[in-house]
Design an enzyme around this catalytic site. Sequence first.
Site, short mmCIF file in Angstrom:
data_model
loop_
_atom_site.label_atom_id
_atom_site.label_comp_id
_atom_site.label_asym_id
_atom_site.label_seq_id
_atom_site.Cartn_x
_atom_site.Cartn_y
_atom_site.Cartn_z
N GLU A 13 0.81 -1.23 0.00
CA GLU A 13 0.00 0.00 0.00
C GLU A 13 0.84 1.27 0.00
O GLU A 13 0.51 2.25 -0.67
CB GLU A 13 -0.92 -0.02 1.22
CG GLU A 13 -1.88 1.15 1.28
CD GLU A 13 -2.80 1.06 2.49
OE1 GLU A 13 -3.39 2.08 2.85
OE2 GLU A 13 -2.92 -0.04 3.07
N ASP A 14 1.96 1.27 0.74
CA ASP A 14 2.69 2.52 0.97
C ASP A 14 4.11 2.56 0.37
O ASP A 14 4.83 3.52 0.59
CB ASP A 14 2.80 2.78 2.48
CG ASP A 14 1.44 3.07 3.10
OD1 ASP A 14 0.57 3.56 2.38
OD2 ASP A 14 1.26 2.78 4.29
#
Length: 738
Positions: free
Chosen positions: A76-77
């Site tokens: 996600e990051d």
Amino acid sequence: MIRPEFIIEELRKNIPDADLEMVWRAYAFAARCHKGQKRVSGEPYLNHPLEVAYILSKMKLDHVAVTVGLLHDTVEDTFASPDEIRSLFNDEVLSLVDGVTKISQIESAAMDKEERQAENMRKMILAMSKDIRVILIKLADRLHNMRTLDYLKPEKQRKIAQETLDIYAPLANRLGIGWIKSELENDSFKYIWPREFNEIKHHVEAVEAEREKYIANLVSELTAKLATDGITVEVKGRPKHYYSIFAKMRRQKIPLDEVYDLLGVRVITNADDDCYTVLGVIHGMFKPIPGKLKDYIALPKANMYQSLHTTVLGPGGKPVEIQIRSRRMNSVCEEGIAAHWRYKEGGGKEKKGDDQIVWLRRLLEWQQDVSDPREFLEKVKIDLFPDEVYVFTPKQEVRPFPRGATPIDFAYAIHTDVGNHCIGAKINGKLAPLRYELRNGDIVEILTSVQQHPSRDWLKFVKTSKARTKISAYLKQVEKQRALALGRELLEKEIAGYGLSPQTYMEEIYLLPAAQSVGYMSLESMLIAIGLGSLKLSHVLLKILPKEALLERERKADAGALKKIEEKAPARPARFTGVRIQEMDDVLIKFAQCCNPVPGDAIKGFISRGRGLVVHTADCPNAINLGLDSERCVEVEWDVKTVSTHSVMISVVTEDKPGMLANVSAVIADNGSNISEANIQTSPDNRGRIYLTIGIHDLSHLRKIMSALMRQAGVISVERIRDRNAIKPKDRRPRGRA
């Protein structure tokens, strides 16, 4: 900062055969992915996945879950891809990482914030239905985020804390993980109600020394007495956490100085059978308070919780709550489903015979009937009830239900057909109304009739998500059939109006190509759209009727009607109203008072003789009736580039106590709206009703205000009033207090 060695040591202690090499690889990969990243607090981002992994190891989860705790933010990051996770680890790890990863920004680009949050929650719930470790990892992630919430802005703190209190704390409770539930509630409480939190905290701390001394004496006395009777136990004081005190104050509507049972004791026995013996000894020592004995051993909670609860008058006449449970029960109370979950070699599949996740299976069943993510999230919230009642079938089977559940909830729990045809119930052998609230120990027998069908009124009082979902599904199906019949009837009448035979042009050979050309895959879906008013008849007629018939009808139409209206109406550019009209300019525009449309509502425009163009909401009964006259219908849409203010009336039902109007007004002002009119009244049931006319920009602005009002203490309900003329004159007269 947590070091990876701490995680490895905890894993080695709890699971001797854990794959520690996989955990080390996950740590190295996470360190590389998060290199240079910082959290809002300024600390290295890597500290967060390390903390999450450590929490998971303390929960005694396996090496796969701990590995995912280290990797949960990489996809996600960072620039890490799912393929990398699969190649470096395995499909099981990737599946869990995907389960705790939010939907991507690309997927959610067309969603608003509320819908995106709901879709993320839906994804997580569905993933955890397949593998419970998904929610355990997510709970560990949220727990550490709440521990570091101080570094965010106040508005963000309140938003995250509210979501935690609404969703994650009840989920932890449902899964029986008591210590996580308590910590999440306390942390959320601190940010949502800081004044009340500090008041309770200071009060408890002020009497802490006295309380500890009292508890120590009580523990000593209990331990000595039980030892004399030959019962070996562990007795310890149990501090009541701040949020539970606050919840009791709100539930019973009492001030802090009237909460007497701030003292708690827990007695832990070596064997299950000793619990009732200990209860008898305690009741022999201290006078029990009537109605305060709860037996969760004979009737465990749905989250597997087992314990005996009794409140007695301890030394000095002080109320003390005592919980009695065995060591096995205590382990379940603290760890919940994490203590019961079993994994087969090579995967996280559920074993047959595990009954601890009935609730998750139920979620998986009824989510298939709900397509809207926001509706799904609301039903999840409804189903996260902390309190339950236990009732019996006529065959003496025990069924748990949320407090406030009714015979209809019971009927749908038995079978959908039983719920759909429920006409009444016998409670303990006596007839009871459908609105009756089930109580502990009730024996419930459902009465049915093939002529009975679900009513929309049922949605006002049923409590379980299954009942709500099944009732809504039935009503939607009925609405669909009515719309189908109406659409067919309208189309037949319109064809007949051209002097043609409906039987000829209603054949599938004509209608199916027409349906597909206007964007519908089936003839049925097109007719339903006509019946619902979402598809104009003229669009269909253009596709199926001969051009000669259309031209003849056009020549007979009153071509001057629209021109006369335009001549009479004062010039007023449509753009100033926030509404765009297709192929028309300078038409007088008015908003219908019967439905008060605001930007965000689906709307329809109708030519009104002498009044110009009147805009209604698409679902307004008047708009549906006017829609029969297709020549008066005009395509309109909101001009999203134009910011305008629209007046809307709302009804706020509150507890009847001083200061409510001021609180409500402050919330509305804080959310960027002004009040132009306010009417207040009280009712004999100690409730206040406040009618407010407020200025809003669009539908999302209105929803934001209504949501903020619902979060206020003392507010019971908030409703949009579409037709202010429907309010009785006596309702409009200001009186009483708020």
